[in-house]
Design a protein around this motif. Structure first.
Motif, PDB file in Angstrom:
ATOM      1  N   LYS A 174       0.829  -1.207   0.000  1.00 16.61           N
ATOM      2  CA  LYS A 174       0.000   0.000   0.000  1.00 16.61           C
ATOM      3  C   LYS A 174       0.861   1.253   0.000  1.00 16.61           C
ATOM      4  CE  LYS A 174      -3.812   2.192   2.501  1.00 16.61           C
ATOM      5  NZ  LYS A 174      -4.741   2.090   3.674  1.00 16.61           N
ATOM      6  N   GLY A 177       2.875   1.053  -3.582  1.00 22.26           N
ATOM      7  CA  GLY A 177       2.081   0.834  -4.784  1.00 22.26           C
ATOM      8  C   GLY A 177       2.170  -0.617  -5.219  1.00 22.26           C
ATOM      9  N   SER A 180       5.064  -1.825  -7.452  1.00 23.40           N
ATOM     10  CA  SER A 180       6.438  -1.555  -7.043  1.00 23.40           C
ATOM     11  C   SER A 180       7.302  -2.807  -7.160  1.00 23.40           C
ATOM     12  CB  SER A 180       6.467  -1.048  -5.604  1.00 23.40           C
ATOM     13  OG  SER A 180       7.802  -0.929  -5.142  1.00 23.40           O
TER      14      SER A 180
END
Length: 284
Positions: A174, A177, A180
């Motif tokens: 979170k 992202g 990522s």
């Protein structure tokens, strides 16, 4: 007639009469039935063997659940559920179950119970039922002693190790992202911490109990821990298949009993070296 003939006829007549009398006797006084008299004791059937509930646990999460040098599953979770079962009146058997498939094993009936440092979440409640909480936890950051990381937000652009599918995985994903490439996922938290030691990641985010235990037992790694009030407090629960109210009731009764008689505090101190803290204190 010759006397011998008369004697023969007399003997034959007597014999015939005897047969008739014998036949009459069998009809008037039947032989007793072959079955045992009603008063004879009936052997009791053996009771069915007690059901042994299969417990799934990912034994790579010391001090909660791990394997010793003999391959036995040990730890706080094992001691706790063993005590719960004794008080709840049921039998259990622990089976090492990889985290990646542990929830499917419960849903499919291959496991009856799960105790594996499982955080109670609303999402998980949709597919399984949980006991009352048995442990208050929170996320903790592990970094090298010379790291400048001081808070969770500092990890936004760093390589961070997490155990796949855990709360640590969720919060770091979170933060960075979902796409990522800096979120590095491992099969277990100790593997992620080994990677931190080797320099493959800059930090590891995982449950406090596991991180603290690893840091204490691996002084040569020269780690430090960083807490952050942004991490929400969590609670672990024992999971059963959705709708298994009978087993859940046994678990909750056993859990309440060991909390009431002081057994829980004794087991906690054995694993963590101190009495349990309230959730509000643990989350700071």
């Amino acid at each position: 007639m010759h006397s011998t003939t008369r004697q023969f006829l007399k003997t034959a007549a007597l014999a015939a009469c005897g047969v008739l009398l014998a036949a009459c006797g069998k009809k008037d006084a039947p032989a007793p039935a072959a079955s045992a008299p009603a008063s004879a004791p009936v052997a009791a059937s053996a009771p069915p063997p007690a059901k042994v509930y299969v417990v799934g646990t990912d034994a790579a999460y010391a001090p909660f659940e791990s394997q010793n040098e003999k391959g036995e599953i040990v730890g706080f979770s094992v001691d706790l559920l063993t005590a719960v079962a004794a008080k709840g009146g049921f039998e259990i058997k622990f089976v090492n179950t990889p985290w990646e498939g542990i929830f499917n094993a419960l849903a499919q009936g291959d496991r009856d119970l799960l105790i594996s440092s499982i955080t109670i979440t609303d999402e998980r409640k949709q597919t399984m039922d949980f006991s009352e909480p048995y442990f208050d936890a929170y996320q903790l950051i592990a970094v090298k002693a010379d790291s400048k990381v001081a808070k969770f937000d500092d990890l936004k652009k760093l390589k961070v190790g997490v155990q796949t599918g855990t709360t640590g995985d969720e919060v770091v994903t979170k933060l960075q992202g979902k796409n990522s490439t800096n979120v590095k996922r491992f099969e277990s938290t100790p593997l992620a911490l080994k990677e931190l030691e080797a320099g493959g990641v800059d930090a590891v985010v995982a449950d406090n109990g596991v991180v603290v235990n690893y840091v204490q037992n691996n002084a040569g790694a020269k780690f430090k821990t960083v807490s952050d009030s942004a991490f929400a407090p969590e609670q672990y629960g024992i999971a059963v298949k959705k709708g298994n109210a009978e087993l859940l009731d046994k678990v909750n009764k056993g859990l309440a009993a060991i909390k009431a008689d002081g057994s829980y505090d004794t087991l906690y101190a054995k694993a963590f070296g101190a009495a349990p803290k309230p959730a509000s204190a643990a989350s700071k």
